[in-house]
Design an enzyme around this catalytic site. Structure first.
Site, PDB file in Angstrom:
ATOM      1  N   ASP A 148     -11.662  -4.979   4.207  1.00 10.34           N
ATOM      2  CA  ASP A 148     -11.565  -6.405   3.869  1.00 10.34           C
ATOM      3  C   ASP A 148     -10.732  -7.154   4.904  1.00 10.34           C
ATOM      4  O   ASP A 148     -11.037  -8.296   5.268  1.00 10.34           O
ATOM      5  CB  ASP A 148     -10.947  -6.588   2.485  1.00 10.34           C
ATOM      6  CG  ASP A 148     -11.899  -6.189   1.371  1.00 10.34           C
ATOM      7  OD1 ASP A 148     -13.110  -6.106   1.637  1.00 10.34           O
ATOM      8  OD2 ASP A 148     -11.430  -5.947   0.250  1.00 10.34           O
ATOM      9  N   GLU A 149      -9.671  -6.501   5.357  1.00 15.10           N
ATOM     10  CA  GLU A 149      -8.810  -7.115   6.370  1.00 15.10           C
ATOM     11  C   GLU A 149      -9.592  -7.352   7.658  1.00 15.10           C
ATOM     12  O   GLU A 149      -9.506  -8.417   8.281  1.00 15.10           O
ATOM     13  CB  GLU A 149      -7.606  -6.200   6.623  1.00 15.10           C
ATOM     14  CG  GLU A 149      -6.440  -6.871   7.292  1.00 15.10           C
ATOM     15  CD  GLU A 149      -5.199  -5.985   7.316  1.00 15.10           C
ATOM     16  OE1 GLU A 149      -4.365  -6.205   8.213  1.00 15.10           O
ATOM     17  OE2 GLU A 149      -5.064  -5.092   6.456  1.00 15.10           O
ATOM     18  N   GLY A 150     -10.378  -6.350   8.060  1.00 12.25           N
ATOM     19  CA  GLY A 150     -11.173  -6.481   9.274  1.00 12.25           C
ATOM     20  C   GLY A 150     -12.240  -7.547   9.163  1.00 12.25           C
ATOM     21  O   GLY A 150     -12.440  -8.350  10.083  1.00 12.25           O
ATOM     22  N   ARG A 171       0.832  -1.210   0.000  1.00 17.77           N
ATOM     23  CA  ARG A 171       0.000   0.000   0.000  1.00 17.77           C
ATOM     24  C   ARG A 171       0.864   1.258   0.000  1.00 17.77           C
ATOM     25  O   ARG A 171       0.476   2.284  -0.544  1.00 17.77           O
ATOM     26  CB  ARG A 171      -0.905   0.030   1.243  1.00 17.77           C
ATOM     27  CG  ARG A 171      -2.067  -0.936   1.212  1.00 17.77           C
ATOM     28  CD  ARG A 171      -2.909  -0.762   2.467  1.00 17.77           C
ATOM     29  NE  ARG A 171      -3.694  -1.947   2.757  1.00 17.77           N
ATOM     30  CZ  ARG A 171      -4.022  -2.331   3.980  1.00 17.77           C
ATOM     31  NH1 ARG A 171      -3.617  -1.637   5.021  1.00 17.77           N
ATOM     32  NH2 ARG A 171      -4.750  -3.406   4.168  1.00 17.77           N
TER      33      ARG A 171
END
Length: 455
Positions: free
Chosen positions: A195-197, A158
């Site tokens: 999305d990670e969460g 990122r």
């Protein structure tokens, strides 16, 4: 072919013999038909689901599992983080009519992270290939062509310029396409924070069994990384859904059920990024004129250098009365109007991971190996003690006062009272509580829905 047990000697007459032969033949044919039908049911077809992926492959149960009526399948998830690349090889088994269970996990990590090869993408292929060999060793050959292979990149990529990140991802995709595993056009990507969460939420609720039974109580997820922090839970109160700001709700489909989750990722509020903000620095930029950054949150006698996101800063503490109060005031400034508070969160059971766990373990709030439970107020008590004894008992880390104070106030901003109990864990049932399991499981589930309407 399965051997039919002999329960005694049969004495057959000449008349009975043809009849016995016909009966035996009928049983044999019936068995063959049953065997083929069972084998067909053990297959699950994975059809291309996203981004124009085109495939139709088949996976099947291993003989041992098929005998128990369990469907076996595998998934491979690469976690491309800022400090390293990790492979997770998951084996799942699904009893008939039930949700799958995780039966085995293989894990291996390599350093450095993919971002280290930004200027020489060809070198990245060697490490990826080495990790793919791990998958080949732990997945039976007959399953290779039906095992989804995915890479999700997080913070490291990122932070790279877009062109460099895309070149790295393209190289990984080339290596993946040449592998014997199931690869779609969406096999490599950079995850966003939400999305990670959500993936971490799936992991926790899958491992705790909350996803198996409709209507069962789920648990929330708190994750504190270096660059961002996530909060995810399943609201039960309509008012929470109505009062949530734009971008704080997301729909998740799993096991033919739809979950409307409250999930948000706060970029810049991860522990390392928060340190820089508290010190008065700017993300990605060196201090003006190499100015020393001074903070009451650091040990008064400390003076040194700190590197963050490839930028080195000169930092030092300051002598003052009431260091905790001064530090808390500065942290509050950094957090002001940054976090949305929802009243329902205080009534949800939460698991907390990553730096929440690391800090709690470092200061004896939980067992470093087993994890444990604590109340939110424990972080505040630890922060006050460490900050007020900085001059007489300097901690091993100059950031101890700052980090504990930040975590304490961040949890307060989320709406958690001091007596709120949090569970901190690195593993549940000996499985890492990372987003990787949830991400590959959701990916496989979405592929299966394209062909089979029910799990």
């Amino acid at each position: 072919m399965r051997k039919i047990p002999n329960h005694g000697t049969l004495r057959m007459t000449k008349v009975a013999y043809p009849l016995g032969l016909c009966v035996g033949l009928f049983i044999y044919v019936a068995y063959i038909k049953w065997h083929r039908a069972s084998a067909a049911q053990a297959f699950f077809t994975i059809a291309g689901a996203a981004s124009g992926a085109r495939w139709t492959q088949q996976a099947f149960s291993s003989p041992g599992s098929a005998a128990r009526g369990h469907e076996v399948f595998y998934g491979i998830m690469f976690d491309a983080g800022s400090t390293g690349t990790r492979i997770h090889v998951f084996q799942f088994a699904r009893p008939p009519g039930e949700t799958p269970t995780l039966t085995h996990e293989t894990f291996k990590a390599l350093k450095p992270g993919l971002s280290a090869y930004a200027d020489d993408v060809e070198k990245s292929a060697q490490g990826i290939q080495e990790l793919l060999n791990v998958a080949k060793q732990h997945i039976p050959y007959d399953f290779w062509k039906a095992t989804p292979l995915v890479l999700k990149a997080t913070a490291g990529l990122r932070l790279l310029p877009g062109e460099k990140a895309q070149k790295l991802l393209q190289k990984v995709k080339e290596v993946f396409k040449a592998s014997p595993f199931l690869v779609g056009d969406d096999c490599v990507s950079i995850m966003n924070g939400t999305d990670e969460g959500v993936s971490a939420w799936i992991t926790v609720n899958f491992l705790t069994g909350s996803l198996k039974t409709p209507g069962s109580s789920s648990v929330g997820m708190l994750d504190l990384g270096g660059g961002s922090t996530q909060i995810t839970f399943l609201p039960r109160v309509e008012g929470t859904l109505q009062a949530s700001p734009p971008g704080h709700l997301t729909a998740l489909q799993m096991f033919n059920r739809t979950y409307k989750l409250y999930s948000y990722s706060y970029l810049g509020l991860g522990l390392m990024s928060a340190r820089l903000a508290i010190l008065g620095g700017v993300e990605g930029k060196p201090a003006e004129n190499d100015k020393e950054l001074v903070s009451p949150c650091l040990s008064p006698r400390f003076r040194g250098e700190w590197e963050h996101a490839e930028v080195t800063y000169r930092i030092s503490g300051q002598k003052a009365v009431g260091l905790y109060e001064l530090c808390a005031s500065r942290v509050s400034e950094v957090l002001r109007n940054k976090v949305h508070r929802t009243e329902e969160a205080q009534h949800v059971d939460f698991y907390a991971f990553s730096y929440y766990y690391d800090l709690a373990a470092s200061f004896g709030l939980i067992d470093a190996e087993k994890g444990g439970s604590l109340v939110v107020g424990d972080f505040e008590i630890a922060a006050k003690y460490v900050c007020r004894t900085l001059e007489t008992q300097p901690p091993s880390s100059p950031f101890a006062c700052m980090d504990l104070t930040y975590i304490s106030l961040l949890l307060h901003e989320f709406g958690f009272p001091g007596d709120k109990v949090l569970k901190l864990a690195r593993k549940i049932d000996n499985v890492e509580t990372s987003w990787a399991l949830g991400a590959i499981f959701h990916y496989i589930d979405s592929l299966k829905r394209q062909k089979v309407p029910a799990l």
